[in-house]
Motif scaffolding. Structure first.
Motif, PDB file in Angstrom:
ATOM      1  N   SER A 186      70.531  18.044  60.865  1.00 36.68           N
ATOM      2  CA  SER A 186      69.331  17.487  61.481  1.00 36.68           C
ATOM      3  C   SER A 186      69.117  18.235  62.792  1.00 36.68           C
ATOM      4  O   SER A 186      69.978  19.004  63.226  1.00 36.68           O
ATOM      5  CB  SER A 186      69.476  15.988  61.704  1.00 36.68           C
TER       6      SER A 186
ATOM      7  N   TYR B 113      77.479  16.052  58.727  1.00 41.27           N
ATOM      8  CA  TYR B 113      78.018  15.495  57.487  1.00 41.27           C
ATOM      9  C   TYR B 113      77.892  16.513  56.368  1.00 41.27           C
ATOM     10  O   TYR B 113      76.971  17.326  56.370  1.00 41.27           O
ATOM     11  CB  TYR B 113      77.231  14.244  57.061  1.00 41.27           C
TER      12      TYR B 113
ATOM     13  N   ASP C 134      70.621  10.888  61.949  1.00 42.84           N
ATOM     14  CA  ASP C 134      71.133  10.814  60.580  1.00 42.84           C
ATOM     15  C   ASP C 134      70.161  10.195  59.578  1.00 42.84           C
ATOM     16  O   ASP C 134      70.550   9.839  58.477  1.00 42.84           O
ATOM     17  CB  ASP C 134      72.472  10.063  60.557  1.00 42.84           C
TER      18      ASP C 134
ATOM     19  N   LEU D 295      70.244  12.503  56.731  1.00 43.41           N
ATOM     20  CA  LEU D 295      71.591  12.916  56.310  1.00 43.41           C
ATOM     21  C   LEU D 295      72.178  11.877  55.369  1.00 43.41           C
ATOM     22  O   LEU D 295      71.813  10.690  55.430  1.00 43.41           O
ATOM     23  CB  LEU D 295      72.501  13.070  57.533  1.00 43.41           C
TER      24      LEU D 295
ATOM     25  N   ASP E  91      76.088  11.345  54.151  1.00 44.53           N
ATOM     26  CA  ASP E  91      77.481  11.794  54.112  1.00 44.53           C
ATOM     27  C   ASP E  91      78.067  11.619  52.711  1.00 44.53           C
ATOM     28  O   ASP E  91      78.084  10.504  52.174  1.00 44.53           O
ATOM     29  CB  ASP E  91      78.291  10.959  55.126  1.00 44.53           C
TER      30      ASP E  91
ATOM     31  N   ALA F 244      70.604   8.568  66.664  1.00 40.44           N
ATOM     32  CA  ALA F 244      71.953   8.780  66.121  1.00 40.44           C
ATOM     33  C   ALA F 244      72.911   7.739  66.690  1.00 40.44           C
ATOM     34  O   ALA F 244      74.102   7.815  66.441  1.00 40.44           O
ATOM     35  CB  ALA F 244      72.433  10.187  66.475  1.00 40.44           C
TER      36      ALA F 244
ATOM     37  N   SER G  32      70.714   6.542  53.061  1.00 41.57           N
ATOM     38  CA  SER G  32      70.927   7.572  54.088  1.00 41.57           C
ATOM     39  C   SER G  32      72.076   7.118  54.975  1.00 41.57           C
ATOM     40  O   SER G  32      72.408   5.928  55.025  1.00 41.57           O
ATOM     41  CB  SER G  32      69.664   7.764  54.936  1.00 41.57           C
ATOM     42  N   SER G  33      72.642   8.068  55.693  1.00 39.34           N
ATOM     43  CA  SER G  33      73.726   7.703  56.619  1.00 39.34           C
ATOM     44  C   SER G  33      73.188   6.786  57.706  1.00 39.34           C
ATOM     45  O   SER G  33      73.889   5.908  58.195  1.00 39.34           O
ATOM     46  CB  SER G  33      74.346   8.956  57.238  1.00 39.34           C
TER      47      SER G  33
ATOM     48  N   ARG H 268      74.609   3.060  58.436  1.00 40.22           N
ATOM     49  CA  ARG H 268      75.123   2.783  59.789  1.00 40.22           C
ATOM     50  C   ARG H 268      74.502   1.524  60.382  1.00 40.22           C
ATOM     51  O   ARG H 268      75.207   0.696  60.959  1.00 40.22           O
ATOM     52  CB  ARG H 268      74.829   4.000  60.690  1.00 40.22           C
TER      53      ARG H 268
END
Ligand SMILES: Cc1cc2nc3c(=O)[nH]c(=O)nc-3n(C[C@H](O)[C@H](O)[C@H](O)COP(=O)(O)OP(=O)(O)OC[C@H]3O[C@@H](n4cnc5c(N)ncnc54)[C@H](O)[C@@H]3O)c2cc1C
Length: 451
Positions: free
Chosen positions: A19, A26, A61, A64, A66, A412, A439-440, A444
């Motif tokens: 990103s 990741y 993220d 992203l 992972d 993030a 998504s990560s 999260r």
């Protein structure tokens, strides 16, 4: 239509997709999409979970996943239709705003909403419901997208518009790619007669002066201010207010040249310190020698000054950068911004890029869209272990106390408690999430695991 400069699908041959903030890092499998009919197979065959991504211009993220499978869309970038009489463009979701401008400007059309970089895909612009310098006049990107197609992992292809599948339409605009893959979309462009912008730059000292200029120039379409968040005392919250309208005097409509400069390497950490950033801020403030400048300039430096240096994010070194971006309601905008600016100057973790603008009151069409009427403030911090994250946590808490929210596209660091307070509708939104996509970021902030 991809150019080497921006095509991230070239990177898809490797095993990493970054990103813009280059934090966090990741690993994910990459499976670039080239044709619409590769869907839904690409979603169904991804072990674990998948996520469509564009040019990776989100900072944290949100783009992203992972250990999952990313589906870069930049090779699925065909222009499908254009109505020269109305400016309605239909294109595949991997087409970038830069490519749309190359096509549209010579024909007398422009983007209805422009972010601070043109290296963003149509799909990414919808998925984050991005905003520009004209939020008060034009609201956000999704307000100019009358329809798109969404492919889900169950094999369904849904046309989404305010009248057809309206719930999925609202969930997908600003839905961070989680509701399905957008294969194509329509975009309403706006007419222009010149590449030029009638520009004014006005220096100000403090938020009161910022607001006074804002009020005086309420008729101007594009407004944004650069704010010095390093200086204290008499220079606290000084800045340059930048205003612009598309010139009404007919002029040249040629396409843009490609950027020639690129930041070649990762800068060593010592390059970015309080002294160098402070010097940069002072230089920028005085770059405009007179307190008030009136001129005409090309749209490129006005809308996309940072695009002139490709990969400028490398300036922050290998550890990367994080962005803090809030929206505060009018009632707390002034007080909250000053309080957070003081917190930032106190921390000594200065930033080059502090941007202050205002959001208008035309509602966004997305269920999870970021804008709310009031101030929008954004600034970048280098990642410095032990310093950056505690500050981000404090600023996130302050945003919550002042009744605002943070922008997921740039985030993030938000904690689950912060995210769920900023977006209390998140559980209703989760009903529209595709079970094969995540998504990560989503994992999260919600704690949701994989299927
Ligand atoms: C210098 C700079 C300036 C910026 N200025 C602004 C600004 O002024 N205003 C603003 O709002 N933003 C701004 N941004 C952020 C940027 O506009 C958004 O993050 C944008 O969404 C990035 O698009 P992308 O194509 O790079 O998508 P990515 O970052 O790769 O992905 C973004 C999201 O879109 C989803 N997505 C991508 N393609 C699809 C698809 N086909 N179907 C479904 N979901 C998809 C992804 O899953 C992800 O959740 C800026 C970024 C940079 C680097």
């Amino acid at each position: 239509m991809a150019s080497v400069e921006e095509d991230r699908s070239a990177e898809s041959k490797g095993s990493s997709f970054e990103s813009w903030g280059r934090y966090p890092v990741y690993n994910a499998a990459l499976k670039p999409l080239h044709w619409q009919d590769e869907l839904p197979g690409a979603l169904q065959s991804a072990p674990g979970a998948a996520l469509a991504v564009g040019l990776g211009r989100s900072y944290g993220d949100v783009c992203l996943l992972d250990g999952g499978t990313l589906l870069p869309t930049t090779a699925m970038n065909r222009l499908l239709a254009f109505d020269q009489a109305t400016g309605l463009l239909t294109a595949e979701s991997g087409l970038s705003l830069a490519q749309i401008l190359d096509f549209a400007v010579p024909r007398g059309w422009f983007l209805p909403v422009s972010p601070g970089t043109k290296y963003v895909t149509l799909g990414g612009a919808i998925a984050n419901d991005i905003h520009g310098k004209n939020h008060e006049a034009a609201a956000s990107f999704g307000n100019h997208v009358p329809a798109f197609e969404l492919v889900r992992s169950d094999g369904s292809r849904r046309i989404c518009s305010p009248t057809e599948n309206p719930d999925l339409y609202a969930a997908t605009i600003g839905g961070m790619g989680l509701t399905g893959v957008i294969t194509w979309a329509q975009l309403r462009l706006k007419p222009i007669v010149s590449r030029l912008i009638d520009y004014e730059g006005i220096q100000f000292h403090g938020i009161d002066e910022f607001l006074a200029i804002k009020k005086q120039y309420a008729h101007v379409e594009y407004t944004v201010a650069w704010l010095d968040c390093v200086s204290t005392g008499r220079n606290f919250a000084r800045g340059v207010f930048m205003l612009g309208d598309h010139s009404k005097q007919p002029g040249e409509l040629k396409p843009s040249r490609k950027p020639r400069l690129a930041f070649p390497i990762d800068a060593p950490g010592f390059l970015l310190n309080k002294l160098s950033i402070s010097a940069f801020n002072t230089l920028f403030f005085h770059k405009q020698l007179k307190p008030h400048v009136v001129t005409r300039q090309d749209y490129e430096p006005f809308f996309y000054p940072l695009d002139a240096v490709a990969h400028w994010n490398r300036m922050y070194g290998k550890r990367g950068l994080v962005q803090f971006q809030f929206a505060l309601p009018w009632e707390t905008s002034q007080e909250g911004t000053i309080a957070m600016l003081k917190e930032i100057t106190k921390s000594g973790l200065a930033s080059f890029l502090a941007v202050l603008k205002t959001f208008g009151d035309v509602p966004s069409l997305g269920m999870m869209s970021f804008p709310l009427p009031g101030f929008m403030f954004a600034l970048d911090f280098p990642v410095k272990p032990g310093v950056t994250f505690p500050l981000m946590q404090r600023l996130g808490d302050m945003t919550r106390e002042y009744g605002g929210r943070l922008y997921s596209a740039k985030d993030a660091c938000m904690t689950p408690a912060q995210f769920q307070a900023f977006y209390p509708q998140w559980q209703s939104f989760a009903r529209y999430k595709d079970p094969a996509i995540t998504s990560s970021f989503w994992e999260r902030v919600t704690g949701e695991g994989r299927r």
